[in-house]
Scaffold this motif. Structure first.
Motif: not given
Length: 641
Positions: A606-614, A616-619
């Protein structure tokens, strides 16, 4: 068995015919002091004797006691499988000259049964013993003894004890309930809340008294909580703020005030009593009662509160989840004044836990103020179950009911190429290369076998970001070190969560002084106070992990036939959603897949997330296998509705 009887026949003219060799394995040994491995005393077995029991071989390996004065005399406990009559001891006396002692009994009463000089050169020696015991204490006076092998002989007088039943599992913890951080009162609550659900707050005992007091003035002066004596901090307000943010607070009560000890991290011992006597820690246990009375859930009679003038007579504020007694009681680098022998720390724990089962009086120890609070043993400087087992045995014989004087077992561990917290390291290493999950699973196995009702905390772990630190990931480029710290910490949290322990606390929220290359100066998720807690990539990645996965519980680790790919499966506690977290451990490596054949799923996530290093909005990203699905050393999250 035939061989054993022949082996023992040589003793039949001197000792009872039933006397048998007592096989001692590593599981029977509790190392009380020192770092030299004791199994050199017991590892060669009956091969050194012929079929008539005559010694005809020299041992291959020799045991030498420690040269470190801190651990002298060096001591070992041998836990026998039941109660034994001890008849004799045989040992190989090597080239060293010193002495050792053998005691039978228990930590409440030891009886000396042999005191022997090691003054023979390369020869086997035998001595009679007299006594019954479940425990043997070996004490080596100095470093000069050299023992090749040691054999005890006797007869078991009682059947083997039944092992404890395995611990009944509680409901699995969500990541929100598991993720912890080390912090101070002057760290921003909003940043603490973003990355953790548990807070280990470093809390100095002497903050609650003005400077210049003498020991006799303490009771008259009283305690200052809000404001405290040092820094004018309001701890009532601090813990209230943390609780409003949904955080569970575990203050770590550390250090001795100068009216009790000459140095901050020396033991808080009344020198009129032995260091392994709970009476020696009455003053510490009295303060623990006062702290638990104020911030625990039980309202107390105002006359029992020892407060300074102007302090509101409050109790039962119900603001903390527990209290930790001391920080790293086994700190070998602070000398004998700062290092607790495990029996000494057991005595302080017993006083702090419940006033040594109420024998110190009614106003001592955490449980007498609030039995609902968790009492946490001080985090050990390594993953040392020997130290915990020594405390367990002390409590078994010295506490009136024999129960362990802590609700939570507590450890520290830093993943590096030296295997832990010492100065021999060159650099930090990935948690997978350090076998972090397996190390923690070994603690769980010990807990389940010996202390099945206790929790386990890993209350310090982490990585530095100054490339010159021995606890930094092995990169020369500062940006690469920052990225590696972030990835190693996220993966450490996931591995610790999967191991079955009950909480893991990153060291720590903020840097101490990042330009300083000494270890732990740059371990923060943010910059220093004077740099306004500026977040690092590790802060943003852990914040995102908590936002996405906070309500998920660990289910299992998938085992694909792919060398470096790690796959952890989770379940949302409320919705039943499934999540998979995938990563490869090597920095700079990535793998691209056109098919996720190693997942137990037939549908598209349903969703795929990569963890941001700054910031940025979590999309969530668009999932398109035809273009290839990339997995690298930063965990990627797949969620299935």
């Amino acid at each position: 068995m035939k061989y054993l009887l022949l082996l023992l026949s040589v003793f039949s003219t001197c000792w009872p015919a039933q006397s048998q060799w007592i096989a001692i394995q590593e599981k029977h040994i509790v190392q009380l002091t020192g770092q030299e491995r004791q199994m050199g005393l017991f590892d060669e077995g009956p091969r050194l004797f012929d079929q008539k029991g005559k010694a005809n071989l020299k041992p291959h390996r020799r045991f030498h006691p420690t040269y470190q004065k801190l651990y002298q005399p060096q001591e070992f406990l041998i836990k026998l499988d039941g109660n034994y009559r001890l008849d004799s001891v045989r040992f190989y006396d090597g080239a060293g000259k010193d002495s050792f002692e053998i005691y039978l009994g228990n930590p409440a009463e030891w009886n000396l049964v042999l005191k022997q000089s090691t003054d023979r050169y390369e020869s086997w020696r035998s001595f009679e013993l007299k006594g019954q015991s479940e425990l043997i204490l070996l004490r080596f006076k100095g470093p000069q003894a050299e023992i090749g092998e040691m054999y005890f002989y006797g007869e078991r007088l009682a059947p083997l004890k039944e092992p404890l039943k395995n611990r009944q599992l509680r409901s699995p913890l969500s990541l929100n309930e598991f993720m912890g951080i080390n912090a101070f009162i002057d760290d921003p609550g909003s940043k603490v809340e973003a990355v953790a659900g548990l807070v280990r707050e470093y809390h100095n005992w002497d903050w609650h008294y003005p400077e210049g007091l003498k020991a006799g003035q303490i009771q008259m002066e009283g305690i200052r909580f809000a404001p405290a004596a040092a820094g004018y901090w309001d701890f009532d307000q601090y813990y209230t703020d943390l609780k409003k943010r949904g955080l569970q607070s575990y203050p770590c009560l550390q250090g001795s005030p100068l009216w009790l000890a000459s140095e901050f991290d020396h033991k808080p011992q009344d020198l009129n009593f032995a260091a392994d006597d709970p009476q020696a820690y009455r003053q510490h246990a009295a303060f623990v009662w006062q702290y638990a009375a104020r911030y625990g859930s039980r309202t107390q009679v105002p006359s029992t509160l020892n407060l300074a003038k102007g302090q509101a007579p409050l109790s039962g504020l119900n603001l903390i989840a527990g209290l930790e007694s001391w920080n790293e009681p086994d700190k070998w680098w602070r000398g004998r004044e700062g290092y607790f022998h495990p029996f000494e720390y057991a005595a302080m724990l017993s006083a702090d836990f419940d006033g040594h089962a109420s024998t110190l009086g009614p106003l001592y120890g955490l449980k007498q103020a609030d039995p609902n609070l968790d009492f946490v043993m001080g985090g050990l400087a390594g993953l040392d179950t020997n130290y915990v087992e020594a405390i367990r045995l002390w409590a078994l014989y010295r506490r009136p009911k024999g129960n362990f004087p802590a609700d939570v077992l507590n450890f520290h561990h830093y993943s590096n190429d030296a295997g832990g917290q010492n100065d021999r390291a060159d650099h930090g290493i990935p948690p997978e290369d350090d076998h972090l999950k397996q190390r923690l699973e070994a603690l769980v196995q010990y807990r389940n076998a010996h202390l099945p009702t206790q929790k386990i905390f890993l209350s310090e772990f982490g990585y530095d970001t100054n490339p010159r630190s021995i606890q930094a990931p092995p990169h020369d480029d500062s940006l690469e070190v920052l990225a590696a710290q972030a990835n190693y910490l996220v993966r450490s949290i996931l591995l610790a969560h999967a191991s079955g322990i009950d909480g893991a606390f990153i060291y720590m929220l903020r840097d101490v002084n990042a330009p300083n290359p000494n270890k732990y100066m740059s371990s923060g998720l943010t910059a220093e106070k004077w740099n306004k807690h500026r977040p690092k990539p590790s802060y943003y990645k852990l914040k995102a992990l908590k936002q996405i996965m906070g309500e998920f519980v660990f289910v299992e680790q998938e085992q694909p036939n792919l060398k470096e790919l790690h796959i952890f499966r989770y379940r949302h506690r409320e919705t039943g959603q499934r999540a998979y977290v995938l990563w490869v451990k090597s920095d700079g490596r990535k793998s691209t897949y056109k098919e996720l054949y190693f997942l137990n799923e037939k549908r598209t996530p349903s969703k795929v997330y990569r963890l941001p290093s700054d910031n940025q909005e979590l999309i969530p990203e668009e999932f398109n296998l035809s273009q290839g699905f990339e997995v690298n050393n930063s965990p990627v999250i797949l969620i299935y509705d």
